[in-house]
Design a protein around this motif. Structure first.
Motif, PDB file in Angstrom:
ATOM      1  N   ASP A 298      -3.963   2.857   5.260  1.00 57.74           N
ATOM      2  CA  ASP A 298      -4.044   4.160   4.607  1.00 57.74           C
ATOM      3  C   ASP A 298      -3.585   5.257   5.564  1.00 57.74           C
ATOM      4  OD1 ASP A 298      -4.611   6.427   3.292  1.00 57.74           O
ATOM      5  OD2 ASP A 298      -6.679   5.918   2.773  1.00 57.74           O
TER       6      ASP A 298
ATOM      7  N   GLU B 166      -9.781  -3.580   3.987  1.00 58.07           N
ATOM      8  CA  GLU B 166      -9.577  -2.158   3.736  1.00 58.07           C
ATOM      9  C   GLU B 166     -10.078  -1.762   2.351  1.00 58.07           C
ATOM     10  OE1 GLU B 166      -6.048  -0.406   5.034  1.00 58.07           O
ATOM     11  OE2 GLU B 166      -6.626   1.521   4.170  1.00 58.07           O
ATOM     12  N   ARG B 167      -9.784  -2.605   1.358  1.00 59.47           N
ATOM     13  CA  ARG B 167     -10.196  -2.252  -0.002  1.00 59.47           C
ATOM     14  C   ARG B 167     -11.708  -2.338  -0.179  1.00 59.47           C
ATOM     15  NH1 ARG B 167      -7.256  -2.285  -4.511  1.00 59.47           N
ATOM     16  NH2 ARG B 167      -9.081  -3.232  -5.441  1.00 59.47           N
TER      17      ARG B 167
ATOM     18  N   ALA C 220       1.275   2.457   6.176  1.00 60.69           N
ATOM     19  CA  ALA C 220       1.671   1.626   5.043  1.00 60.69           C
ATOM     20  C   ALA C 220       2.813   0.693   5.427  1.00 60.69           C
ATOM     21  CB  ALA C 220       2.080   2.503   3.868  1.00 60.69           C
TER      22      ALA C 220
ATOM     23  N   THR D 196      -3.646   8.392   5.403  1.00 55.30           N
ATOM     24  CA  THR D 196      -4.516   9.556   5.541  1.00 55.30           C
ATOM     25  C   THR D 196      -5.628   9.304   6.543  1.00 55.30           C
ATOM     26  OG1 THR D 196      -5.891   8.799   3.725  1.00 55.30           O
ATOM     27  CG2 THR D 196      -4.091  10.307   3.179  1.00 55.30           C
TER      28      THR D 196
ATOM     29  N   PRO E 186       0.853  -1.170   0.000  1.00 59.98           N
ATOM     30  CA  PRO E 186       0.000   0.000   0.000  1.00 59.98           C
ATOM     31  C   PRO E 186       0.901   1.236   0.000  1.00 59.98           C
ATOM     32  CG  PRO E 186      -0.387  -1.387   1.931  1.00 59.98           C
ATOM     33  CD  PRO E 186       0.857  -1.858   1.278  1.00 59.98           C
ATOM     34  N   PRO E 187       0.479   2.378  -0.375  1.00 59.27           N
ATOM     35  CA  PRO E 187      -0.895   2.698  -0.798  1.00 59.27           C
ATOM     36  C   PRO E 187      -1.208   2.348  -2.249  1.00 59.27           C
ATOM     37  CG  PRO E 187       0.443   4.689  -0.678  1.00 59.27           C
ATOM     38  CD  PRO E 187       1.309   3.582  -0.206  1.00 59.27           C
TER      39      PRO E 187
ATOM     40  N   PRO F 148      -9.730   1.407   7.801  1.00 59.03           N
ATOM     41  CA  PRO F 148      -8.351   1.877   7.620  1.00 59.03           C
ATOM     42  C   PRO F 148      -7.315   1.097   8.429  1.00 59.03           C
ATOM     43  CG  PRO F 148      -9.537   3.332   9.090  1.00 59.03           C
ATOM     44  CD  PRO F 148     -10.499   2.270   8.698  1.00 59.03           C
TER      45      PRO F 148
ATOM     46  N   LEU G 267      -3.871  -0.123  -2.579  1.00 57.88           N
ATOM     47  CA  LEU G 267      -5.199   0.323  -2.162  1.00 57.88           C
ATOM     48  C   LEU G 267      -5.919   1.027  -3.293  1.00 57.88           C
ATOM     49  CD1 LEU G 267      -4.434   1.688   1.394  1.00 57.88           C
ATOM     50  CD2 LEU G 267      -5.418  -0.505   0.758  1.00 57.88           C
ATOM     51  N   GLN G 268      -5.136   1.545  -4.246  1.00 55.53           N
ATOM     52  CA  GLN G 268      -5.748   2.303  -5.334  1.00 55.53           C
ATOM     53  C   GLN G 268      -5.998   1.451  -6.567  1.00 55.53           C
ATOM     54  OE1 GLN G 268      -2.509   4.935  -5.500  1.00 55.53           O
ATOM     55  NE2 GLN G 268      -3.126   6.095  -3.688  1.00 55.53           N
TER      56      GLN G 268
END
Lengths: 559, 206
Positions: free
Chosen positions: A239, A230-231, A246, A241, A151-152, A236, A155-156
Motif C-alpha cells: 500500500d 496485508e489484507r 505496489a 499510502t 495492488p492496490p 503494509p 487490496l480493496q
C-alpha cells in the motif's frame, strides 16, 4: 516411506517393491501409485477445465454486443479473474506436471514409482481442496483484478481475494512438493544405463520444469503470503499510502509467474518431442539441442520477469537488458521449433489425432512465440500493453501451445492409462472444431488489440463489435470441439478399441509393458543401451523379455 | 510404506544396509531440496525488504529508533554457538560417543531456546517501550517482524525437531549406521543459522 526391512528388489532403490494396496479406496482414491495419481490429476484438472471454460464462454457471451449486458460489469471482473487463475493454476500446470508428469516419466526412466509416493499422495490431495477454495471465492466476492491481482486494486477487493491468495498458496505448496519429488526421482531412480543423454525428451522436459516448480513457486508463495497478511492484518507491504510499493508486488509476482509460463509450456514441448518421432518414424532431430534448450529456457526464464513491467515505471536502464534477455529466450525456443520441423522432414508421417495436435501445436505455438518477440520490444509493448493483442499472444501460447500439447498427450497416452484407444474419427472432429474455433477466437484479437481495444472491459466501442462477435461465435465452436473430446474420453474409456501394449509402435520404455501397466510397472528393471528414437535400430533395452506375458510381476507373490 | 518382505525365488536379495543407504540418500536429497525452496521463500522477503528500504525515504524511516545492536549480537552468539554444538553432536554420534552426543544435543536445544527467549525480549521491548508494531509502523514493522518472525518460527520448529531427536535417541532409535534423522536435524539447524547471518547483517549491520 519405505521401511528398512529386508526386501527383494533387483537394482537397489530403482527396484524396491512395495505391496499393492487392496480395496477400491486405497487403490483408486488414496492411491500412492504414480499412475493412478497421474490419472487423478488429469480428471481433476479437466473438471476444473470445464468450469474455467464455462467462465471463458461467459466472457465471450458478454462481449457479443458492444454494450455487454449478459452479466454485470462487477461480475464480469470476477469472471475473468477466476477464469485466468483457474486455467493457469488448476488446469494447465496440474495437468502437465502432476498429470502427465506423474503418469509417464517414471515409466520412461524405468522406475517402479516416484521417490516419495506418500508425498505424491499429499501433493495431489492438496490440489482439489485448493481448487474448491478458489472457486468458492465467488461466494464471498471474488477477486476482480485479473489473475495477476495487482495492488492496490486487490487490496480493496472483497474477502474472496484473501481466499484466492490462500488457494493459490496451497496449489503452490502442492507444486513445490511435486517438484522436489520429481527432481529426486529423476536423479536417483533411473534404470541402469538410463544416463541423462539417453533419457526420453519428455523426461528432460520434466527435469527442466521441476526446479521451476520448486523454486519459482516458493517465490510466489512469499508474494501471496504478503498479500494475505496485508489484507487480513493491515501490514503494509504494497500500500503506497503506508510506505509500501505496489510495484513490489509486480516484481515478486512476475519473478514467479514468468518462470511459471515455462512450467506451462516445457512439459508440452516434451510431449511434442515424444509424439513427433513416433508418428514420423524418424529419430528426433537434434536430441541434445532439444534437451539442453529446455534447460536453457528454464534458466533464462528467471532473468526476464521485468518484461511484464515495461509500463510500470521501470527505469530505462533496466528496460534494455530485460528486453535483450527476453529476445534471447527466443533462441532456444526457436531451436526446438526447427528441430521438430526437421524431424518431420522426410518422415513417414502417420496423421493420427495425436500427430495432428502436435503439428497444430507447432503452427500455433510459433505464432504465439512471434507475437511474444513483438511484445518483448519495449516500444511496441508500450503501444499495445493492456490491449487484446496481449490476450491474443498468451492464448496462442497457452491454448495453442500448452493445451494442444495436453490433447496430443491425451490421444498418445490414453491407451497407456486405460488399455483402450480413443476414437480416431471423433478425435479428428475434435481437432478440427478446436483448431478452427481457436483461430477464429484469438486471431481477430490481434487486430482488435492493435486498433486499441483494451483488456478487462465489460463493454466496448461499437467499432470493435464485428470481430468480437466473430470471436465469440468461434469460441462456441471451440466449446463444441471440447464436448466431442469429453464424450470421446468417457465413451472410449468404457467401450474403446483395445489397444494392446504398444499401439503406436513407440520405442520409449512405457510402451514395452502392458497397458495399463502392472502396479510395479516393471517385472524386472530393464537395462538401457541407447536412445529410444533410432527407428531403424533394434530396441536399446535388455531385460524386458517377459514383461508382456500376463502372469503377475516377479515379486507380487509376496502379498 | 510397507515393503514386501518375502524374498522371491530367483530374485536377488540385497543387504538391508545397502537399501537403507539408498533410501537415506533419497530422503537427504529431498530434504535438501525442501530447504532450498525454503531459502527462496526467505530470499523473496529479503528482496522485498531491500526493495522497500531503497524506495527512497531513508532508512530507518522517520520515527523508528535504532535497533539494539549489541543485544542482538549477543543473542546471535547463542544461535551461532548452537550451530557449533550441533556440529559436535553429529560428529560424536558418528564416532559412537553416545553421552557426548546427548550432551551436545541438549546444549543445542538450550541455546536455541535461549535465542528465542532473547528474540521474545527484543520484540517485547520494541512493542511495549518503542511502540513499534507489525502493522502500525509502516514498512519497517512489516519487513522486520515478518522476516525475523519467520526465522524465529523456523528456530521454534527446529527446537521441537531437536527435542524429538533427543527423545528418540534416548529411546535408542538411532544406531551408529542409521541416523538419517540426526543428519536432517543438523542440516536444518545449520540452515536456520545461515539464514540468521543474512538477516542479522541486513537488519542490524547495514
Amino acid at each position: 516411506m519405505a521401511t528398512h526391512a529386508p526386501v527383494a528388489h533387483p537394482g537397489g532403490i530403482a527396484g524396491h517393491i512395495h505391496q499393492e494396496p487392496q480395496g477400491f479406496v486405497r487403490r483408486y482414491v488414496f492411491s500412492i501409485d504414480h499412475k493412478i495419481i497421474g490419472i487423478q490429476y488429469l480428471i481433476t484438472g479437466f473438471v476444473f477445465f470445464i468450469l474455467a471454460g464455462l467462465l471463458a464462454e461467459t466472457i465471450r457471451t458478454q462481449l457479443l454486443n458492444a454494450n455487454g449486458g449478459f452479466v454485470s460489469p462487477e461480475t464480469y471482473n470476477e469472471v475473468y479473474s477466476i477464469h485466468g487463475s483457474a486455467m493457469v493454476w488448476l488446469v494447465v500446470i496440474p495437468i502437465l506436471t502432476g498429470g502427465f508428469g506423474n503418469l509417464v516419466f517414471p515409466l520412461q526412466i524405468g522406475a517402479r514409482d516416484v521417490a516419495f509416493p506418500w508425498l505424491n499422495l499429499l501433493s495431489f490431495w492438496i490440489f482439489p481442496v485448493a481448487g474448491l477454495m478458489l472457486f468458492s471465492s465467488f461466494l464471498m466476492g471474488a477477486p476482480t483484478a485479473g489473475w495477476t491481482e495487482y495492488p492496490p486494486v486487490s487490496l480493496q477487493g472483497a474477502a474472496g481475494t484473501s481466499m484466492w491468495a490462500a488457494a493459490i498458496f496451497l496449489v503452490g505448496v502442492s507444486s513445490t512438493l511435486t517438484g522436489i519429488n520429481f527432481v529426486v526421482t529423476l536423479l536417483k531412480m533411473r534404470a541402469p544405463g538410463m544416463t541423462f543423454t539417453r533419457m526420453p525428451l519428455f523426461c528432460w522436459a520434466q527435469f527442466a520444469t521441476a526446479p521451476l516448480l520448486m523454486i519459482a513457486t516458493t517465490a510466489l508463495a512469499a508474494a501471496l503470503a504478503a498479500l494475505f497478511i496485508e489484507r487480513q492484518f493491515g501490514v503494509p507491504f504494497f500500500d503506497p499510502t503506508k510506505g509500501g510499493s505496489a510495484v513490489l508486488w509486480q516484481h515478486m509476482f512476475w519473478f514467479y509467474s514468468h518462470p511459471a509460463v515455462y512450467i506451462m509450456i516445457l512439459p508440452a514441448f516434451g510431449i511434442i518431442s515424444e509424439v513427433l518421432p513416433t508418428f514420423a518414424r524418424k529419430p528426433i532431430f537434434g536430441y541434445k539441442l532439444i534437451a539442453f534448450s529446455s534447460m536453457a529456457i528454464a534458466l533464462a526464464g528467471f532473468m526476464v520477469w521485468a518484461h511484464h513491467m515495461f509500463t510500470s515505471g521501470l527505469a530505462p536502464y533496466l528496460q534494455l537488458p530485460f528486453m535483450i534477455l527476453t529476445f534471447a529466450i527466443g533462441v532456444p525456443t526457436g531451436i526446438k521449433i526447427f528441430s521438430w520441423t526437421a524431424t518431420l522432414w522426410g518422415g513417414k508421417i502417420h496423421l493420427t489425432t495425436a500427430m495432428l495436435f502436435a503439428i497444430g501445436f507447432i503452427a500455433l505455438f510459433t505464432c504465439g512465440g512471434i507475437t511474444g518477440i513483438f511484445l518483448a520490444a519495449v516500444p511496441y509493448d508500450l503501444d499495445v500493453h493492456g490491449t487484446y493483442f496481449v490476450v491474443a499472444h498468451f492464448h496462442y501460447v497457452l491454448v495453442g501451445g500448452s493445451m494442444m500439447g495436453v490433447f496430443a498427450g491425451m490421444y498418445y497416452w490414453f491407451p497407456k492409462m486405460s488399455g483402450r484407444l480413443l476414437n480416431e474419427t471423433l478425435g479428428k472432429i475434435h481437432f478440427w472444431l478446436f483448431f478452427i474455433g481457436f483461430n477464429g477466437t484469438f486471431l481477430p484479437m490481434h487486430w482488435l488489440g492493435v486498433e486499441g481495444m483494451p483488456r478487462w472491459v465489460a463493454s466496448y466501442d461499437p467499432q470493435f463489435e464485428f470481430w468480437n462477435r466473430f470471436a465469440s461465435i468461434s469460441s462456441y465452436v471451440m466449446a463444441l470441439g471440447m464436448l466431442v473430446f469429453f464424450y470421446n474420453v468417457i465413451s472410449s474409456a468404457r467401450f474403446g478399441k483395445r489397444s494392446g501394449p504398444n499401439p503406436w509402435n513407440g520405442r520409449t520404455l512405457e510402451w514395452m509393458i502392458p497397458s495399463p501397466p502392472h502396479y510395479y510397472n516393471f517385472k524386472n528393471i530393464p537395462t538401457v543401451y541407447g536412445l529410444p528414437y533410432d527407428f531403424s535400430h533394434p530396441l536399446p533395452y535388455k531385460g524386458l523379455e517377459d514383461e508382456l506375458n500376463d502372469s503377475p510381476p516377479a515379486a507380487a507373490g509376496a502379498h | 510404506m510397507a515393503v514386501a518382505s518375502v524374498p522371491h525365488g530367483g530374485v536377488h536379495v540385497e543387504q538391508p544396509d545397502q537399501l537403507y543407504n539408498e533410501i537415506r540418500d533419497l530422503r537427504l536429497q529431498g530434504f535438501l531440496l525442501a530447504l532450498i525452496s525454503d531459502c527462496v521463500l526467505f530470499s523473496s522477503f529479503v528482496f522485498a525488504y531491500l526493495y522497500l528500504r531503497n524506495s527512497g525515504q531513508g532508512w530507518p524511516p522517520p520515527g523508528i529508533p535504532r535497533l539494539d545492536v549489541p543485544f542482538a549480537a549477543w543473542n546471535s552468539v547463542l544461535l551461532f554457538g548452537s550451530g557449533a554444538t550441533m556440529h559436535y553432536a553429529l560428529e560424536n554420534h558418528k564416532h559412537n560417543n553416545f553421552m557426548k552426543y546427548m550432551l551436545f544435543l541438549i546444549a543445542t536445544i538450550i541455546l536455541g531456546a535461549g535465542f528465542l527467549g532473547g528474540q521474545g525480549y527484543e520484540y517485547t521491548h520494541l512493542i511495549v517501550s518503542e511502540h513499534i508494531t507489525w502493522s502500525g509502523s509502516g514498512i519497517f514493522g512489516a519487513s522486520f517482524f515478518t522476516l525475523t518472525g519467520m526465522h524465529g518460527f523456523h528456530v521454534f520448529v527446529g527446537v521441537i525437531f531437536l527435542t524429538v531427536l533427543l527423545m528418540q535417541s534416548a529411546a535408542g532409535v538411532y544406531t551408529r549406521e542409521k541416523f538419517f534423522g540426526i543428519t536432517a536435524g543438523t542440516l536444518y539447524w545449520h540452515f536456520v543459522d545461515v539464514i540468521w547471518v543474512l538477516l542479522f547483517s541486513i537488519f542490524y549491520l547495514i
